[in-house]
Design a protein around this motif. Structure first.
Motif, PDB file in Angstrom:
ATOM      1  N   ASN A   5       0.803  -1.222   0.000  1.00 35.37           N
ATOM      2  CA  ASN A   5       0.000   0.000   0.000  1.00 35.37           C
ATOM      3  C   ASN A   5       0.836   1.272   0.000  1.00 35.37           C
ATOM      4  N   ASN A   6       2.152   1.132  -0.052  1.00 34.89           N
ATOM      5  CA  ASN A   6       3.028   2.309  -0.059  1.00 34.89           C
ATOM      6  C   ASN A   6       4.112   2.116  -1.115  1.00 34.89           C
ATOM      7  N   GLU A   7       3.776   2.474  -2.336  1.00 31.91           N
ATOM      8  CA  GLU A   7       4.705   2.288  -3.439  1.00 31.91           C
ATOM      9  C   GLU A   7       5.978   3.090  -3.196  1.00 31.91           C
ATOM     10  N   GLY A   8       7.099   2.466  -3.408  1.00 30.35           N
ATOM     11  CA  GLY A   8       8.374   3.137  -3.232  1.00 30.35           C
ATOM     12  C   GLY A   8       8.979   2.977  -1.858  1.00 30.35           C
ATOM     13  N   LEU A   9       8.228   2.396  -0.923  1.00 29.05           N
ATOM     14  CA  LEU A   9       8.750   2.163   0.420  1.00 29.05           C
ATOM     15  C   LEU A   9       9.653   0.939   0.398  1.00 29.05           C
ATOM     16  N   THR A  10      10.910   1.108   0.786  1.00 34.91           N
ATOM     17  CA  THR A  10      11.866   0.010   0.708  1.00 34.91           C
ATOM     18  C   THR A  10      11.711  -0.926   1.898  1.00 34.91           C
ATOM     19  N   PRO A  11      12.162  -2.182   1.771  1.00 39.89           N
ATOM     20  CA  PRO A  11      12.134  -3.106   2.916  1.00 39.89           C
ATOM     21  C   PRO A  11      12.888  -2.550   4.116  1.00 39.89           C
ATOM     22  N   GLU A  12      13.985  -1.835   3.870  1.00 38.32           N
ATOM     23  CA  GLU A  12      14.764  -1.258   4.973  1.00 38.32           C
ATOM     24  C   GLU A  12      13.950  -0.185   5.701  1.00 38.32           C
ATOM     25  N   GLN A  13      13.228   0.629   4.935  1.00 36.21           N
ATOM     26  CA  GLN A  13      12.393   1.653   5.556  1.00 36.21           C
ATOM     27  C   GLN A  13      11.277   1.029   6.387  1.00 36.21           C
ATOM     28  N   ILE A  14      10.684  -0.019   5.860  1.00 36.27           N
ATOM     29  CA  ILE A  14       9.608  -0.693   6.587  1.00 36.27           C
ATOM     30  C   ILE A  14      10.135  -1.251   7.906  1.00 36.27           C
ATOM     31  N   GLU A  15      11.272  -1.922   7.861  1.00 38.29           N
ATOM     32  CA  GLU A  15      11.842  -2.496   9.082  1.00 38.29           C
ATOM     33  C   GLU A  15      12.173  -1.400  10.085  1.00 38.29           C
ATOM     34  N   SER A  16      12.686  -0.281   9.596  1.00 36.08           N
ATOM     35  CA  SER A  16      13.090   0.809  10.482  1.00 36.08           C
ATOM     36  C   SER A  16      11.894   1.488  11.136  1.00 36.08           C
ATOM     37  N   GLU A  17      10.834   1.710  10.352  1.00 38.24           N
ATOM     38  CA  GLU A  17       9.685   2.457  10.842  1.00 38.24           C
ATOM     39  C   GLU A  17       8.619   1.585  11.492  1.00 38.24           C
ATOM     40  N   TYR A  18       8.707   0.286  11.302  1.00 40.82           N
ATOM     41  CA  TYR A  18       7.614  -0.584  11.745  1.00 40.82           C
ATOM     42  C   TYR A  18       7.353  -0.522  13.249  1.00 40.82           C
ATOM     43  N   PRO A  19       8.379  -0.515  14.124  1.00 38.81           N
ATOM     44  CA  PRO A  19       8.076  -0.487  15.564  1.00 38.81           C
ATOM     45  C   PRO A  19       7.187   0.684  15.967  1.00 38.81           C
ATOM     46  N   ALA A  20       7.483   1.886  15.448  1.00 43.27           N
ATOM     47  CA  ALA A  20       6.651   3.049  15.779  1.00 43.27           C
ATOM     48  C   ALA A  20       5.254   2.890  15.188  1.00 43.27           C
ATOM     49  N   PHE A  21       5.187   2.381  13.966  1.00 43.95           N
ATOM     50  CA  PHE A  21       3.889   2.137  13.324  1.00 43.95           C
ATOM     51  C   PHE A  21       3.049   1.168  14.156  1.00 43.95           C
ATOM     52  N   ALA A  22       3.682   0.087  14.623  1.00 48.98           N
ATOM     53  CA  ALA A  22       2.961  -0.937  15.387  1.00 48.98           C
ATOM     54  C   ALA A  22       2.428  -0.373  16.697  1.00 48.98           C
TER      55      ALA A  22
END
Length: 485
Positions: A360-377
């Motif tokens: 659902n977020n085109e252009g979001l890299t796997p590294e960005q997802i891993e980095s931002e996921y804790p705050a998102f969760a």
């Protein structure tokens, strides 16, 4: 703006749980991966698909306008060859979606987001005349296990900060108001500490004005002069007098570019070397004489809400109290949130959510997802808890409450009594912004959640000075910003 907690820009509001009911449906099989995710497999047989595909082919042939054929007269074999695969795919997708979402509507799962195609799908052919015996398509879903909110009782104790020095703050505000409302003058016979000076200054070369040196008009705030001896020397002067000074002693800047920009008035692209010593003539002395506590002052500043000094102090204390109450409640709400998150740790389908974010977020890299996921969760967990509180206590914001909130915003903006038709037209215009309306609705919901929690737990008022309050607030804000970065 006060930042107590952070909300991500990934649109996790679309992940809010949907309460569903269960009923096992034909063609649908569920396999739990853990307590937060599952694989739902929808199976359609040849017998399910073939009649619908054939019926759609006939409809398409009847209404299709195809070059070279009269409408409705194109051969069926031509229709199948040219459009059969597309029609097959549309029918299959619709039937799969219908079965899947019917199952989800009837289940008791608190679904997060939208189902995603499973990562290990089987491959199938799409032959119109000879479909596969069956098509088994799998989807991954994420959900929140059922839970009851813990921590909403009097055993949970919270400190609420109140301000101990309201009287002092009101006195300071009254002095500020008197200065603000005071009359300006330009004395010629003396200089006082609160005066502002305009000094026409030239760069020195030894004892003489430097030929071709920098000349400028400096604005000097006497009270800001950092060198005591220099300040005392200014206080012995008057308009028209000449004074020599090191301009770096006028204000306490940490960086050289601040002196060059705000005192020397040098253009940013001017890199000339300028000496520290200047000689200048005091061209103007500006002074604000403090306003008398008379009828004119009370009328102009308090608008009729205060007529004497005591009433003015009380009015100022009300405003200061409201200012700190808003921030104290924000700190308290943050404490509520932290405690409830600790007592109600919710397991999330992490693998599913990371896939969902990527899709659902085109252009979001796997590294960005891993980095931002804790705050998102963490933000998602709070969103789930907040929505459960809204459900448990029947919290909702009516359209009337929304309009009232917007009307208050209009009154605060204009700070004047406005006719109802002006307020209503302004509200109508503001509420055309759907995003702002939704944000305002959520803010009002959060306010109601806050009121519910504070009635259920134990609050202890803790009196602190405004200085300690701001230190506490700054420390929390800094911590939140560090986590966000």
């Amino acid at each position: 703006r006060l930042r107590i907690w952070r909300r991500e820009a990934w649109g996790f509001e679309s992940l809010r749980p949907h309460i569903l009911h269960s009923k096992i449906m034909p063609y649908v099989e569920r396999k739990d991966l853990d307590n937060t995710s599952a694989i739902i497999t929808v199976t359609l047989t040849r017998e399910d698909l073939k009649p619908k595909i054939d019926a759609e082919l006939k409809k398409f042939r009847h209404r299709a306008a195809i070059k070279g054929f009269r409408q409705g007269q194109a051969p069926m074999e031509y229709i199948k060859r040219m459009f059969g695969t597309s029609i097959f795919g549309d029918i299959l997708n619709k039937m799969l979606s219908d079965e899947l979402y019917e199952y989800l509507r009837e289940s008791k799962l608190n679904i997060l987001g939208q189902p995603l195609p499973a990562e290990d799908q089987s491959r199938y052919s799409f032959k119109v005349d000879n479909p596969e015996k069956e098509y088994a398509i799998s989807y991954e879903i994420g959900f929140v296990p059922d839970f009851e909110i813990q921590g909403l009782d009097k055993s949970q104790s919270f400190d609420r900060l109140t301000i101990s020095n309201l009287d002092q703050l009101a006195e300071e505000d009254l002095e500020y108001a008197r200065k603000r409302m005071g009359k300006r003058s330009n004395p010629e016979d003396d200089i006082q500490e609160k005066d502002i000076l305009r000094v026409n200054a030239g760069e020195l070369d030894g004892e003489q004005i430097k030929e071709g040196g920098w000349e400028t008009t400096m604005t000097v705030y006497v009270d800001n002069i950092t060198d005591a001896a220099l300040k005392n020397e200014f206080l012995t002067k008057k308009k028209g007098d000449t004074i020599r000074f090191n301009y770096r002693l006028l204000e306490n800047h940490k960086e050289d570019n601040m002196y060059r920009k705000y005192l020397l008035n040098l253009p940013e692209d001017d890199d000339r070397v300028v000496g520290d010593w200047f000689e200048g003539q005091i061209e103007e002395v500006s002074r604000v004489d403090i306003a008398d506590l008379d009828e004119e002052f009370f009328t102009n500043y308090f608008g009729g809400n205060a007529n004497n000094r005591d009433e003015a102090i009380n009015e100022l204390k009300k405003g200061i109290g409201r200012f700190y109450e808003v921030r104290s409640n924000a700190l308290l709400m943050r404490d509520f949130q932290t405690r409830l998150m600790e007592l109600n740790h919710l397991d999330l389908p992490d693998h599913f959510l990371k896939r969902w974010l990527a899709s659902n977020n085109e252009g979001l890299t796997p590294e960005q997802i891993e980095s931002e996921y804790p705050a998102f969760a963490e933000n998602l967990r709070w969103s789930i808890l907040r929505d459960r509180l809204k459900e448990q206590f029947d919290i909702e914001v009516t359209d009337e409450e929304l309009r009232r909130e917007y009307a208050n915003k209009v009154r605060q903006y204009f700070q004047a009594a406005l006719p109802d038709h002006i307020i209503n037209s302004s509200v109508d215009r503001l509420m055309q912004d759907e995003k702002d309306v939704e944000k305002t609705r959520k803010d009002l919901e959060t306010d109601k959640v806050f009121q519910v929690i504070r009635e259920l737990v134990t609050l202890n008022d803790t009196s602190v000075t405004s200085e300690v309050f701001h230190q506490t607030l700054d420390a929390i804000t800094k911590k939140v910003e560090e986590v966000a970065d």
